[in-house]
Design an enzyme around this catalytic site. Structure first.
Site, mmCIF file in Angstrom:
data_model
loop_
_atom_site.group_PDB
_atom_site.id
_atom_site.type_symbol
_atom_site.label_atom_id
_atom_site.label_comp_id
_atom_site.label_asym_id
_atom_site.label_seq_id
_atom_site.Cartn_x
_atom_site.Cartn_y
_atom_site.Cartn_z
ATOM 1 N N ASP A 106 -6.482 -5.852 -2.369
ATOM 2 C CA ASP A 106 -5.350 -6.285 -2.104
ATOM 3 C C ASP A 106 -4.613 -7.158 -3.490
ATOM 4 O OD1 ASP A 106 -4.114 -4.329 -0.720
ATOM 5 O OD2 ASP A 106 -4.235 -5.980 1.007
ATOM 6 N N HIS B 73 1.013 -1.328 -0.049
ATOM 7 C CA HIS B 73 -0.499 -0.036 0.410
ATOM 8 C C HIS B 73 1.021 0.896 -0.179
ATOM 9 C CE1 HIS B 73 -2.442 -2.902 2.239
ATOM 10 N NE2 HIS B 73 -3.603 -2.703 0.746
ATOM 11 N N TYR C 8 0.827 1.804 14.148
ATOM 12 C CA TYR C 8 1.842 2.514 13.620
ATOM 13 C C TYR C 8 1.716 4.376 13.023
ATOM 14 C CZ TYR C 8 -1.592 1.634 9.513
ATOM 15 O OH TYR C 8 -2.535 1.755 8.076
#
Length: 187
Positions: free
Chosen positions: A169, A62, A132
């Site tokens: 994906d 990504h 994150y």
């Protein structure tokens, strides 16, 4: 904090200092001044937390297009992952090359993935949590991806199985066909 350069310019392994005693431990996962001293002037604006129930879950590759591109500071807080950064900056000497590292709740290592890189991770066990920081808000209209098994990139995923993927994906394009506005040396 220890900042370790990787083979990809701008991608760092970050090893936080751990302070422990009979009660447990403490660590700083991010310190703006420490990052600044390492030449990394970042202004994180969003924290993300993901949970993956099954071993072999793969999220990525990504990235977000400029001007909404993101630098990510990734860590695994439960379980273990194989974390990957791919250089997608046109004109870079390492264009299309990847770097991967195992991040675990135990080793506390982090990976800094700068703008101009695609990012992915594969869970190495069940019930994994990843957290994150990003320096740009999520932008659906700039969200892009590259197929996880692009043969020109040839990431050596550690698990020899068909990963569990999202619909998005599964349909991601090859690097050569991906929408990409990154050029090496231009931010």
């Amino acid at each position: 904090m220890n900042f370790i350069k990787t083979k990809l310019d701008g991608v760092f392994i970050i090893e936080p200092n751990l302070f422990g005693d009979h009660r447990g431990w403490f660590t700083e996962t991010y310190n703006k001044e420490s990052f600044k001293k390492a030449g990394l002037n970042l202004d994180f604006v969003q924290d993300n937390h993901s949970f993956s129930a099954s071993k072999g879950t793969l999220r990525g590759l990504h990235y977000q297009l400029a001007p909404k591109s993101q630098t990510k500071l990734v860590r695994c807080t439960k379980g273990s992952i194989f974390d990957v950064a791919v250089d997608i900056r046109k004109g870079s000497a390492t264009y299309g090359e990847w770097f991967g590292i195992e991040l675990t709740a135990e080793n506390k290592k982090q990976l800094l993935v700068p703008k101009g890189f695609a990012h992915a991770f594969m869970t190495l066990e069940d019930n994994v949590e990843v957290q994150y920081k990003v320096d740009e808000l999520y932008s659906p209209e700039n969200d892009r991806g590259i197929i996880w098994n692009d043969p020109t990139i040839s990431v050596e995923w550690p698990l020899n199985l068909m990963p569990i993927l999202s619909g998005k994906d599964e349909k991601a394009p090859l690097l050569k066909d991906a929408d990409n506005n990154f050029t090496y040396g231009v931010e």
